[in-house]
Design a protein around this motif. Structure first.
Motif, mmCIF file in Angstrom:
data_model
loop_
_atom_site.group_PDB
_atom_site.id
_atom_site.type_symbol
_atom_site.label_atom_id
_atom_site.label_comp_id
_atom_site.label_asym_id
_atom_site.label_seq_id
_atom_site.Cartn_x
_atom_site.Cartn_y
_atom_site.Cartn_z
ATOM 1 N N ARG A 1 -41.686 77.376 -18.255
ATOM 2 C CA ARG A 1 -42.089 75.979 -18.324
ATOM 3 C C ARG A 1 -40.855 75.088 -18.140
ATOM 4 O O ARG A 1 -39.787 75.378 -18.682
ATOM 5 C CB ARG A 1 -42.759 75.692 -19.667
ATOM 6 C CG ARG A 1 -43.307 74.265 -19.816
ATOM 7 C CD ARG A 1 -44.197 74.173 -21.039
ATOM 8 N NE ARG A 1 -44.602 72.809 -21.330
ATOM 9 C CZ ARG A 1 -45.570 72.163 -20.677
ATOM 10 N NH1 ARG A 1 -46.232 72.772 -19.715
ATOM 11 N NH2 ARG A 1 -45.900 70.927 -21.000
ATOM 12 N N GLU B 1 -49.573 74.042 -14.618
ATOM 13 C CA GLU B 1 -49.606 74.184 -16.085
ATOM 14 C C GLU B 1 -48.233 74.485 -16.670
ATOM 15 O O GLU B 1 -48.040 74.392 -17.893
ATOM 16 C CB GLU B 1 -50.596 75.277 -16.486
ATOM 17 C CG GLU B 1 -50.235 76.687 -16.019
ATOM 18 C CD GLU B 1 -50.718 77.013 -14.627
ATOM 19 O OE1 GLU B 1 -50.695 78.200 -14.256
ATOM 20 O OE2 GLU B 1 -51.148 76.078 -13.907
ATOM 21 N N GLN B 2 -47.262 74.848 -15.819
ATOM 22 C CA GLN B 2 -45.897 75.111 -16.273
ATOM 23 C C GLN B 2 -44.969 73.927 -16.027
ATOM 24 O O GLN B 2 -43.772 74.009 -16.265
ATOM 25 C CB GLN B 2 -45.327 76.343 -15.571
ATOM 26 C CG GLN B 2 -46.001 77.654 -15.951
ATOM 27 C CD GLN B 2 -45.845 77.960 -17.427
ATOM 28 O OE1 GLN B 2 -46.705 77.594 -18.249
ATOM 29 N NE2 GLN B 2 -44.753 78.611 -17.792
ATOM 30 N N GLU C 1 -44.101 69.835 -16.768
ATOM 31 C CA GLU C 1 -44.249 68.653 -17.608
ATOM 32 C C GLU C 1 -43.397 67.570 -16.939
ATOM 33 O O GLU C 1 -42.179 67.654 -16.929
ATOM 34 C CB GLU C 1 -43.743 68.953 -19.019
ATOM 35 C CG GLU C 1 -43.715 67.760 -19.939
ATOM 36 C CD GLU C 1 -43.123 68.120 -21.288
ATOM 37 O OE1 GLU C 1 -43.820 67.965 -22.301
ATOM 38 O OE2 GLU C 1 -41.949 68.557 -21.322
ATOM 39 N N LYS D 1 -54.068 63.613 -13.504
ATOM 40 C CA LYS D 1 -53.080 64.689 -13.345
ATOM 41 C C LYS D 1 -52.395 64.939 -14.688
ATOM 42 O O LYS D 1 -51.435 64.263 -15.042
ATOM 43 C CB LYS D 1 -52.056 64.306 -12.274
ATOM 44 C CG LYS D 1 -52.704 63.965 -10.916
ATOM 45 C CD LYS D 1 -51.679 63.413 -9.943
ATOM 46 C CE LYS D 1 -52.333 63.031 -8.620
ATOM 47 N NZ LYS D 1 -53.256 61.868 -8.753
ATOM 48 N N GLN E 1 -50.351 67.039 -15.872
ATOM 49 C CA GLN E 1 -48.942 67.442 -15.970
ATOM 50 C C GLN E 1 -47.988 66.247 -15.956
ATOM 51 O O GLN E 1 -46.804 66.382 -16.252
ATOM 52 C CB GLN E 1 -48.577 68.425 -14.852
ATOM 53 C CG GLN E 1 -48.505 67.843 -13.435
ATOM 54 C CD GLN E 1 -49.827 67.923 -12.713
ATOM 55 O OE1 GLN E 1 -50.880 67.702 -13.314
ATOM 56 N NE2 GLN E 1 -49.792 68.255 -11.429
#
Length: 343
Positions: free
Chosen positions: A15, A44-45, A47, A70, A72
């Motif tokens: 991440r 999903e990894q 941010e 979205k 993220q």
């Protein structure tokens, strides 16, 4: 410098937190966000934290519309200071505190990043390496392309010196910093304010014995929006010149040799005309070959006449930047003014 281990596999997908400080970037930030949306990395990894630094334009509204569906992406409104931080460093201090990953990838709102940016930067950061710098260019018309060559020329020289083990600098529009390295220096809120916050961060991280890498590779080539006018470019370069006093002697020495070359070459009567022509031609040939090699490394092309014209641009801008830096005018950055002494 801490011992380096084998590079991380390109298949690893930890991440990561991407941090973007934005002030009055309504005209450019959607280009940046679109490039991040198109990264070859699991959403999903990712941010992606955008900090709006009290913008007076529609930056926050543009970002809000873009990220609405979205998850993220996240917009943060930055309205108060942390510790000693100001401006961009203050925004990054807030974003770093909010980030949840062990890797911070930092870029600017006027940048577009390539699809494999994240995994290639991560691969250059094995245990012990605290900061990695990617490579930058600019596009657009002739003026923008010349600025792009300037970026590539300077960053390639820095990469060569870095490969020799000399800590030179990092560039804050294309940079990876590990959480461990960042927290080891207390974060931006613990540092004295600097308008060259990327060099300041790099210096403090290296002083804590963290390793460093500079990459010249098309997989990490960020494309910046060029400065639109000569005046804007001079404002940018004056800010950069403030940071030259902090550069290691190796790079300062290269700058000095460059200036001395022209003084010796064109000083009336110092050298015979044939020597002047020969030395100038040799310098132009070596510089052009160096740029051609660099362009090939980052999967870019440029016409020969632009590469040759770069010499004229470089000479004129070098003189102009020195002259403008010596003028007793404030440093303008993100529509704020700073005195030379406080930067």
């Amino acid at each position: 410098m801490r011992a380096r281990r084998a590079p991380r596999s390109l298949d690893a997908r930890p991440r990561v937190s991407i941090l973007i400080a934005a002030r009055n970037e309504a005209a450019t930030i959607e280009r940046c966000l679109t490039s991040l949306l198109e990264l070859n990395y699991p959403a999903e990894q990712l941010e992606i934290l955008i900090g709006d630094d009290a913008s007076t334009d529609d930056t926050a509204a543009v970002v809000s519309r873009f990220i609405a569906d979205k998850p993220q992406f996240r917009l943060m409104l930055i309205r108060h200071r942390l510790g000693t931080a100001q401006g961009k460093s203050n925004v990054l201090a807030h974003l770093s505190r909010a980030a949840t990953a062990d890797y911070f990838l930092i870029t600017d709102a006027d940048m577009a990043l390539p699809p494999n940016w994240v995994q290639t930067m991560l691969a250059a950061a094995p245990e012990g390496v605290g900061v990695v710098t990617g490579v930058t260019t600019a596009d657009g018309g002739l003026f923008g392309r010349l600025q792009g060559l300037d970026w590539l020329f300077g960053l390639s020289i820095i990469r060569l010196l870095t490969d020799l083990g000399w800590p030179i600098t990092a560039v804050g529009n294309n940079m990876l910093v590990t959480r461990a390295a960042y927290e080891s220096i207390g974060g931006y809120e613990a540092l004295a304010f600097s308008i060259t916050e990327d060099l300041q961060l790099f210096d403090h991280i290296v002083s804590q014995d963290w390793g460093f890498r500079n990459l010249v590779d098309g997989q990490v080539l960020g494309v910046s929006v060029p400065q639109p006018t000569v005046q804007c470019l001079l404002h940018q370069r004056k800010r950069w010149m403030k940071g030259t006093s902090r550069l290691p002697w190796q790079l300062s020495g290269l700058f000095g040799l460059y200036g001395a070359f022209y003084m010796v070459l064109f000083w009336p009567g110092m050298l015979p005309p044939l020597y002047v022509v020969g030395l100038f031609a040799a310098k132009l040939l070596m510089q052009t070959l160096f740029l051609l090699i660099t362009l090939r490394q980052v999967d870019r092309r440029e016409s020969l006449h632009v590469l040759l014209f770069y010499e004229f641009y470089l000479t004129v801008m070098s003189v102009a930047v020195i002259g403008y830096t010596l003028l007793p005018v404030s440093i303008q950055w993100k529509e704020r003014r700073y005195r030379w002494a406080e930067g």
